[in-house]
Enzyme design. Sequence first.
Site, PDB file in Angstrom:
ATOM      1  N   GLU A 321       0.801  -1.238   0.000  1.00 44.81           N
ATOM      2  CA  GLU A 321       0.000   0.000   0.000  1.00 44.81           C
ATOM      3  C   GLU A 321       0.830   1.282   0.000  1.00 44.81           C
ATOM      4  O   GLU A 321       0.504   2.234   0.711  1.00 44.81           O
ATOM      5  CB  GLU A 321      -0.942  -0.004   1.220  1.00 44.81           C
ATOM      6  CG  GLU A 321      -1.845  -1.212   1.265  1.00 44.81           C
ATOM      7  CD  GLU A 321      -2.710  -1.292   2.522  1.00 44.81           C
ATOM      8  OE1 GLU A 321      -2.626  -0.380   3.353  1.00 44.81           O
ATOM      9  OE2 GLU A 321      -3.456  -2.272   2.658  1.00 44.81           O
ATOM     10  N   GLU A 427      -6.098 -10.723  -0.986  1.00 45.44           N
ATOM     11  CA  GLU A 427      -6.936 -10.440   0.198  1.00 45.44           C
ATOM     12  C   GLU A 427      -8.405 -10.353  -0.186  1.00 45.44           C
ATOM     13  O   GLU A 427      -9.115  -9.433   0.208  1.00 45.44           O
ATOM     14  CB  GLU A 427      -6.485  -9.129   0.865  1.00 45.44           C
ATOM     15  CG  GLU A 427      -5.015  -9.103   1.212  1.00 45.44           C
ATOM     16  CD  GLU A 427      -4.555  -7.835   1.913  1.00 45.44           C
ATOM     17  OE1 GLU A 427      -5.405  -7.032   2.347  1.00 45.44           O
ATOM     18  OE2 GLU A 427      -3.334  -7.637   2.031  1.00 45.44           O
TER      19      GLU A 427
HETATM   20  O1  9MR Z   1      -7.009  -8.033   8.678  1.00 42.00           O
HETATM   21  C1  9MR Z   1      -6.189  -7.065   9.323  1.00 42.00           C
HETATM   22  C2  9MR Z   1      -6.892  -6.533  10.557  1.00 42.00           C
HETATM   23  O2  9MR Z   1      -7.019  -7.557  11.517  1.00 42.00           O
HETATM   24  C3  9MR Z   1      -6.123  -5.360  11.133  1.00 42.00           C
HETATM   25  O3  9MR Z   1      -6.859  -4.792  12.186  1.00 42.00           O
HETATM   26  C4  9MR Z   1      -5.872  -4.336  10.045  1.00 42.00           C
HETATM   27  C5  9MR Z   1      -5.151  -3.131  10.632  1.00 42.00           C
HETATM   28  O4  9MR Z   1      -4.222  -2.550   9.828  1.00 42.00           O
HETATM   29  O5  9MR Z   1      -5.152  -4.936   8.987  1.00 42.00           O
HETATM   30  C6  9MR Z   1      -5.890  -5.932   8.370  1.00 42.00           C
HETATM   31  O6  9MR Z   1      -5.219  -6.436   7.259  1.00 42.00           O
HETATM   32  C7  9MR Z   1      -4.992  -5.509   6.197  1.00 42.00           C
HETATM   33  C8  9MR Z   1      -3.828  -6.024   5.401  1.00 42.00           C
HETATM   34  O7  9MR Z   1      -2.714  -6.215   6.230  1.00 42.00           O
HETATM   35  C9  9MR Z   1      -3.470  -5.078   4.274  1.00 42.00           C
HETATM   36  N1  9MR Z   1      -4.600  -4.785   3.446  1.00 42.00           N
HETATM   37  C10 9MR Z   1      -5.783  -4.377   4.130  1.00 42.00           C
HETATM   38  C11 9MR Z   1      -6.153  -5.391   5.205  1.00 42.00           C
HETATM   39  C12 9MR Z   1      -7.471  -5.035   5.810  1.00 42.00           C
HETATM   40  O8  9MR Z   1      -7.402  -3.820   6.509  1.00 42.00           O
END
Ligand code: 9MR
Length: 504
Positions: A321, A427
């Site tokens: 990102e 994802e």
């Molecule tokens: O699934 C993840 C969630 O449990 C966390 O709270 C969140 C916080 O940053 O991150 C989520 O995973 C993310 C992933 O690492 C990158 N792409 C977006 C995902 C969803 O937010």
Amino acid sequence: MRILCFMLICAALMNVLPASAEDKADYASDFSAGTDGWYPRSMGGASLDVTEDGALWITGRSADWHSPGRDFPLAAGESYRLRVLVRQNELNEARMVLSVAHSKAGVESYENLAFASAKRGEWTELAASYVAGAFERFVLYVETLGAPKLDFEIKEFTLEGKTLSLNQADLPSLKEAYASYFPFGTAVTYMEAINRTRMDFYASQFNIFTPGNELKPDSVLDVPACQKLAAEDETAVAVHLFAAKPMLDYAREKGIPVHGHVLVWHNQTPEAFFHEGYQPARPLVSREVMLARLENYIKAVFEATETQYPGLIVSWDVVNEAVDDGRPTLRDSRWKTVIGEDYVERAFEFARKHAPEGVKLYYNDYNTAYEPKQTGIVDLLKKLQAAGTVDGYGFQMHHDISQPGYSAIEKAFRRIAALGLRLRISELDVTIPDQSEASLEAQAKLYGQVMKLAVSFADQVEGVQVWGVTDDLSWRAKQFPLLFDAAFTPKPAFRAVLEAAGQE
Ligand code: 9MR
């Protein structure tokens, strides 16, 4: 042949939708072959062992709720009779509680079902009747009241009453449906990884795992250890794999490869990483120091994973990102402030230099279907491609049924595929506003379309991962984005994903 498989899959699927109530499914714990699906409820620290005389010991607790727990697929409205024996050897008397943690749409709540005082060294009974409420998930557990550090043991847990049973043996498997195309995987978080019943189900459906949070810098960077090292060397980096251990251990045991997520991100990264002495209150370090920390971090993570789990991690999201949402340029972040515009390229250089042979390196991002971000992503990928440091692009694909719409997704996918990189859908999830039939069908349609697209690029696609398995544990639980509901009942989207594998 493929059509025949597809028909068999559909026939099998019809037999298992929805989950059904068995006449009587009593449960009696049996720890002769292991923890029998019980796991330590804690944020890490607590662990369970089977004793020589067949009980389950919990140690390493630091809160009353740290407890041996197990998922039970209880049916709302059914009544249950519960009983368990508990013993402790440290206090004259300890208050013990049999409780249930239930959840609905991702919101967890609790009920204490039975209390007892356990005298030192005496097996003490906790017994209760319980009518299950309208929840999607139930975890039964034994906790303490005012004795957070007490070690104790349980045995002879019994449950009488009708439980829901998902006939998992007959459920078609996503990994098998996609076997001739690419691995089909899921994100797995710590709380899921410590639940063996759940993990066994995942292993029946998926053949690649990625940690949902546990290999991110805020889980991996050992800040106290870095602070100590910094007194001698500001560029030194220390890491550990504690949070990811349950998932990595399980994956290794079952021979399931893992996709690493993530080395460099603006989010879930300790602020201390960027400061002198690893102390957030002190000034930011120089570009030179941060570049050295970046290289040392990447090297240390590869070394730790390869030493402890040789060959298990087959690919990594090196940077996540980095491109801005509203401009085709890099977003502002600590990385950009401290190192400068080239931090992404440097991260990939270091990753290429230190990655174990054959491990594929990805740039991963969301909102790929939107401009001007898409152009920013393409430009960045071209730069990395020219340097020979990137192997592929990870499309996160966190979608909603209302936007961005399939044609924008397809266009973005084709544009990036044309760069000739390896591709992953990293994802995947699709949110819906409610659980009406229309919403569930619209969700199924988009899942199906995305999977057909992936299949049509099967030669280029290294894998597809959903971002979680059951709606209740999703990061977007309130919008029901996944393939299974909280009771593991496959949703219409599950059927659509299987059907997408049946196309020629
Ligand atoms: O699934 C993840 C969630 O449990 C966390 O709270 C969140 C916080 O940053 O991150 C989520 O995973 C993310 C992933 O690492 C990158 N792409 C977006 C995902 C969803 O937010």
